[in-house]
Design a protein around this motif. Structure first.
Motif, PDB file in Angstrom:
ATOM      1  N   ASP A 204       0.908  -1.020  -0.084  1.00 33.38           N
ATOM      2  CA  ASP A 204      -0.014  -0.086   0.039  1.00 33.38           C
ATOM      3  C   ASP A 204       0.870   1.309   0.072  1.00 33.38           C
ATOM      4  OD1 ASP A 204      -2.172   1.467   0.051  1.00 33.38           O
ATOM      5  OD2 ASP A 204      -2.483   1.433   2.148  1.00 33.38           O
ATOM      6  N   LEU A 205       1.565   1.209  -0.947  1.00 31.07           N
ATOM      7  CA  LEU A 205       2.438   2.719  -1.234  1.00 31.07           C
ATOM      8  C   LEU A 205       1.725   3.976  -1.129  1.00 31.07           C
ATOM      9  CD1 LEU A 205       5.040   1.094  -3.849  1.00 31.07           C
ATOM     10  CD2 LEU A 205       5.288   1.332  -1.371  1.00 31.07           C
ATOM     11  N   TRP A 206       0.628   3.888  -2.043  1.00 33.58           N
ATOM     12  CA  TRP A 206       0.163   5.349  -2.150  1.00 33.58           C
ATOM     13  C   TRP A 206      -1.076   5.421  -0.984  1.00 33.58           C
ATOM     14  CZ3 TRP A 206       3.885   6.483  -5.023  1.00 33.58           C
ATOM     15  CH2 TRP A 206       4.293   5.750  -5.937  1.00 33.58           C
ATOM     16  N   GLY A 207      -1.333   4.509  -0.193  1.00 31.72           N
ATOM     17  CA  GLY A 207      -2.334   4.774   0.840  1.00 31.72           C
ATOM     18  C   GLY A 207      -3.815   4.542   0.224  1.00 31.72           C
TER      19      GLY A 207
ATOM     20  N   GLY B 213       0.732   0.061  -9.204  1.00 27.31           N
ATOM     21  CA  GLY B 213       0.553  -0.937  -8.115  1.00 27.31           C
ATOM     22  C   GLY B 213       1.536  -2.070  -7.745  1.00 27.31           C
ATOM     23  N   ILE B 214       2.292  -2.391  -6.758  1.00 29.07           N
ATOM     24  CA  ILE B 214       3.258  -3.531  -6.539  1.00 29.07           C
ATOM     25  C   ILE B 214       2.612  -4.527  -5.740  1.00 29.07           C
ATOM     26  CG2 ILE B 214       5.391  -3.556  -5.939  1.00 29.07           C
ATOM     27  CD1 ILE B 214       6.128  -0.985  -6.218  1.00 29.07           C
ATOM     28  N   ARG B 215       2.877  -5.585  -6.457  1.00 29.57           N
ATOM     29  CA  ARG B 215       2.533  -6.970  -5.314  1.00 29.57           C
ATOM     30  C   ARG B 215       3.689  -7.834  -5.567  1.00 29.57           C
ATOM     31  NH1 ARG B 215      -2.097  -9.590  -4.092  1.00 29.57           N
ATOM     32  NH2 ARG B 215      -3.442  -7.858  -5.085  1.00 29.57           N
ATOM     33  N   LEU B 216       3.897  -8.632  -4.373  1.00 28.96           N
ATOM     34  CA  LEU B 216       5.100  -9.324  -3.950  1.00 28.96           C
ATOM     35  C   LEU B 216       4.383 -10.610  -3.857  1.00 28.96           C
ATOM     36  CD1 LEU B 216       7.234  -7.535  -1.499  1.00 28.96           C
ATOM     37  CD2 LEU B 216       7.490  -7.510  -4.113  1.00 28.96           C
ATOM     38  N   THR B 217       4.949 -11.650  -4.404  1.00 31.22           N
ATOM     39  CA  THR B 217       4.442 -13.073  -4.373  1.00 31.22           C
ATOM     40  C   THR B 217       5.570 -14.144  -4.315  1.00 31.22           C
ATOM     41  OG1 THR B 217       4.557 -13.385  -6.740  1.00 31.22           O
ATOM     42  CG2 THR B 217       2.372 -12.646  -6.078  1.00 31.22           C
ATOM     43  N   GLY B 218       5.366 -15.239  -3.622  1.00 31.75           N
ATOM     44  CA  GLY B 218       6.257 -16.303  -3.362  1.00 31.75           C
ATOM     45  C   GLY B 218       5.668 -17.581  -2.869  1.00 31.75           C
ATOM     46  N   ASP B 219       6.551 -18.545  -3.275  1.00 30.73           N
ATOM     47  CA  ASP B 219       5.722 -19.828  -2.780  1.00 30.73           C
ATOM     48  C   ASP B 219       7.003 -20.719  -2.431  1.00 30.73           C
ATOM     49  OD1 ASP B 219       6.256 -21.827  -5.053  1.00 30.73           O
ATOM     50  OD2 ASP B 219       5.569 -19.987  -6.166  1.00 30.73           O
TER      51      ASP B 219
ATOM     52  N   LEU C 288       4.793  -5.252 -11.105  1.00 28.77           N
ATOM     53  CA  LEU C 288       4.603  -3.692 -11.072  1.00 28.77           C
ATOM     54  C   LEU C 288       3.660  -3.593 -12.157  1.00 28.77           C
ATOM     55  CD1 LEU C 288       5.084  -0.942 -10.240  1.00 28.77           C
ATOM     56  CD2 LEU C 288       6.529  -0.909 -12.192  1.00 28.77           C
ATOM     57  N   THR C 289       2.233  -3.131 -11.812  1.00 30.18           N
ATOM     58  CA  THR C 289       1.253  -2.947 -12.781  1.00 30.18           C
ATOM     59  C   THR C 289       0.826  -1.341 -12.798  1.00 30.18           C
ATOM     60  OG1 THR C 289      -0.485  -3.338 -11.020  1.00 30.18           O
ATOM     61  CG2 THR C 289       0.265  -5.164 -12.470  1.00 30.18           C
ATOM     62  N   GLN C 290       0.843  -0.998 -14.018  1.00 26.60           N
ATOM     63  CA  GLN C 290       0.686   0.482 -14.442  1.00 26.60           C
ATOM     64  C   GLN C 290      -0.833   0.626 -15.337  1.00 26.60           C
ATOM     65  OE1 GLN C 290       1.480   3.747 -13.053  1.00 26.60           O
ATOM     66  NE2 GLN C 290      -0.560   4.155 -14.344  1.00 26.60           N
TER      67      GLN C 290
END
Length: 340
Positions: free
Chosen positions: A56-59, A230-236, A261-263
């Motif tokens: 939630d970089l931008w709030g 928007g930035i999303r981190l994923t891992g498994d 990263l999605t714009q």
């Protein structure tokens, strides 16, 4: 409860999601694609623990949570307003029951008085004193008595209706055990002078409108931030193998970590339409808040002014009562002396 659940839903968006995935599959390859030493049928067993987290970089997510909290506060204010309204309606209906009982008693006295008056007129008619005038007076007396009895029936109907309404408000309908008040309550004190107008902001309806205004402002802020990336981190972390017995083993271990990263570039005007809608809802909430505040001031001012007018009305009614008692005394004296 619904508002609290909504707060929980939007709060979950701020936290990472964790999920366990387990799969088992069996496949067969075409016979013409077989290679030496390769089975035509094969098994695959996979298990993994995945995590995903949107930063939630931008709030934006915090704005949505703030809007949900404001909606919750507004709903709580609505709940308090409903309780106050229930209490006020119950008190008002109880006073109405007492008022209708007094009016019924007054109408019963009126019926008795007109019945007595009619008896006197009928005796005058029987004695043959001015028969034409006496007959007219008797007819008018019977009309007045019938109207008084009709008023009595109306008072009884209204009293019965008010008692059922009070019983419904008190949650006891249809037991028929709510008597209501027998007399009008006495006010222990009047409204103190010099109350600050700031007390009106404590009214639940004003608070609810203010909280809803805050919620729309938060959602408008979130709609603006939808234009940002928007930035999303994923891992498994997991295991995969063809032999179920070797599934949980070091050679079968796998792991993945990634960042996304999605714009938004083009969505057919969706984001701009969402922003325009959020702005319009904010303007609507602003006007509703202003209307609620003005209504609160008007209701309080009207009630304070009505108190003064009612005091004047009571004073004049007391004077009328004194004059009516004087007139009754004079009329009774003339009747007893045979003058009327």
């Amino acid at each position: 409860e619904q508002s609290r659940a909504t707060v929980g839903q939007v709060t979950a968006d701020l936290l990472p999601t964790l999920g366990l995935d387990a799969r088992a599959s069996r496949s067969q390859s075409p016979g013409d694609q077989r290679f030496p030493g390769v089975d035509q049928r094969s098994n695959r067993y996979t298990t993994s623990l995945g995590v995903s987290w949107e930063l939630d970089l931008w709030g934006r997510l915090s704005d949505n949570r703030g809007a949900a909290l404001a909606d919750l506060a507004a709903t709580e204010s609505d709940y308090h307003a409903a309780r106050l309204s229930l209490a006020a309606n119950s008190a008002r209906t109880a006073v109405t029951v007492a008022e209708l009982r007094l009016l019924r008693q007054l109408t019963e006295v009126d019926v008795a008085a007109r019945s007595t008056q009619l008896d006197l007129l009928e005796k005058q008619l029987d004695r043959g004193i001015d028969p034409e005038v006496a007959a007219l007076d008797v007819s008018l007396g019977r009309t007045d008595l019938a109207r008084a009895r009709a008023d009595l029936a109306e008072r009884q109907r209204l009293l019965d209706e008010a008692r059922r309404s009070l019983e419904t408000l008190m949650g006891g309908y249809p037991a028929g055990r709510e008597p209501g008040l027998d007399r009008l309550p006495a006010l222990k004190r009047g409204i103190p002078a010099g109350l600050p107008a700031a007390l009106l902001v404590r009214r639940p309806d004003v608070l609810a409108a203010e909280y809803r205004l805050r919620a729309t402002l938060q959602r408008e802020s979130a709609a603006r931030k939808d234009f940002l990336p928007g930035i999303r981190l994923t891992g498994d972390r997991g295991f995969t193998t063809q032999d179920l017995a070797e599934l949980i083993s070091q050679p079968s271990a796998t792991w993945t970590i990634a960042g996304q990263l999605t714009q938004p570039l083009f969505q057919g005007g969706l984001l701009r339409a969402n922003l325009r809608g959020a702005k319009a809802r904010y303007e609507e909430a602003l006007q509703n808040y202003a209307d609620t505040a003005l209504t609160a001031f008007r209701e309080v001012e009207t009630a304070l002014a009505a108190e003064q007018f009612w005091n004047l009305q009571v004073g004049q009614l007391e004077k009328a009562l004194q004059e009516a008692r004087t007139a009754e005394s004079l009329a009774r004296g003339q009747y007893e002396r045979g003058l009327v």
